[in-house]
Design an enzyme around this catalytic site. Sequence first.
Site, PDB file in Angstrom:
ATOM      1  N   ASP A  82      78.522  19.047 120.789  1.00  0.00           N
ATOM      2  CA  ASP A  82      78.525  20.503 120.584  1.00  0.00           C
ATOM      3  C   ASP A  82      77.526  21.131 121.561  1.00  0.00           C
ATOM      4  O   ASP A  82      76.372  20.689 121.627  1.00  0.00           O
ATOM      5  CB  ASP A  82      78.110  20.771 119.119  1.00  0.00           C
ATOM      6  CG  ASP A  82      78.375  22.198 118.685  1.00  0.00           C
ATOM      7  OD1 ASP A  82      79.180  22.891 119.334  1.00  0.00           O
ATOM      8  OD2 ASP A  82      77.777  22.609 117.669  1.00  0.00           O
ATOM      9  N   ASN A 231      84.231  26.074 114.080  1.00  0.00           N
ATOM     10  CA  ASN A 231      82.990  25.328 113.889  1.00  0.00           C
ATOM     11  C   ASN A 231      82.221  25.841 112.672  1.00  0.00           C
ATOM     12  O   ASN A 231      81.975  27.039 112.546  1.00  0.00           O
ATOM     13  CB  ASN A 231      82.080  25.477 115.116  1.00  0.00           C
ATOM     14  CG  ASN A 231      82.676  24.846 116.361  1.00  0.00           C
ATOM     15  OD1 ASN A 231      83.781  24.312 116.338  1.00  0.00           O
ATOM     16  ND2 ASN A 231      81.933  24.894 117.444  1.00  0.00           N
TER      17      ASN A 231
HETATM   18 ZN   LIG Z   1      78.574  26.986 118.776  1.00  0.00          ZN
END
Ligand SMILES: [Zn+2]
Length: 285
Positions: A82, A231
Amino acid sequence: MAFASFKEVLLDGLKNGYAVGQFNMNNLEFTKAIVEAANEEKSPVILGCSEGAIKYMGIDYTVAMARVAAETAKVPVILHLDHGPSFEYVVKCVRAGFSSIMIDASHYALEQNIALTKQVVELCHPLGIEVEGELGRIGGTEDDLTVDELDATLALPAEALRLVEETGIDALAPAIGSAHGVYVGTPKLSFDRLEEIRDLLSNVPMVLHGGSGIPDADIRKAISLGVSKINVNTENQIAFTHTIREIFNKDAKVYDPRKYLGPGKEAIKEVVKEKMRLFGSSGRA
Ligand SMILES: [Zn+2]
């Protein structure tokens, strides 16, 4: 199973009108909660891990935990970096065994974003590793911005087209007004902007960052406009911590970590399952 293909999982979502959740790993309890939820919901799942979380857990522990999770799962599991901060860091994660990568060069000017993102794609694609790129500013401190300032953070459609075409990324995270962390007030997503980008890039999966705290109706609308990865981290962190805090408040004598980490883990699992149903990924694996 071994780690699944990032691109395959997202393209199936795009084709069938659902989004796959990326839930971030912060420790063993998060990892187990997320994958158990995926198994029970029969949903594909992306384990996300940021540089900070990797630093906290150790990169080898991170990959080992995710690998065990994937090998024992009955659903597709992906280990995704990420917000990869640099080419060097991406190399480190690829070497360690991450199965897909996000390179976040969104703070650079477009040309530099394209150059760095392309470099990462050229490293990753021959290894069968797929890549997410970012455009615009997805903030965590955008709450005090005026409308004009907020507008200036959004991804521009023409730039989105260039970033995708010139780099070959497999997924695009365009800033559309969402932010990381806890929202102050209700987040205002720019669906017009999302739609404009979708019209130019209808076969490219789009990613919504900062998915915690966005109203369900907005999540559904974003998915209908081509978002196929969402997310979530903050909501899981809050559920975990809140549950543990309650246990401590009720019983000041508790000392066995399993007595509070266990319920904390169950709280994460419930959030993840709810999100999978909302995103439409339940029953898709
Ligand atoms: Zn992010």
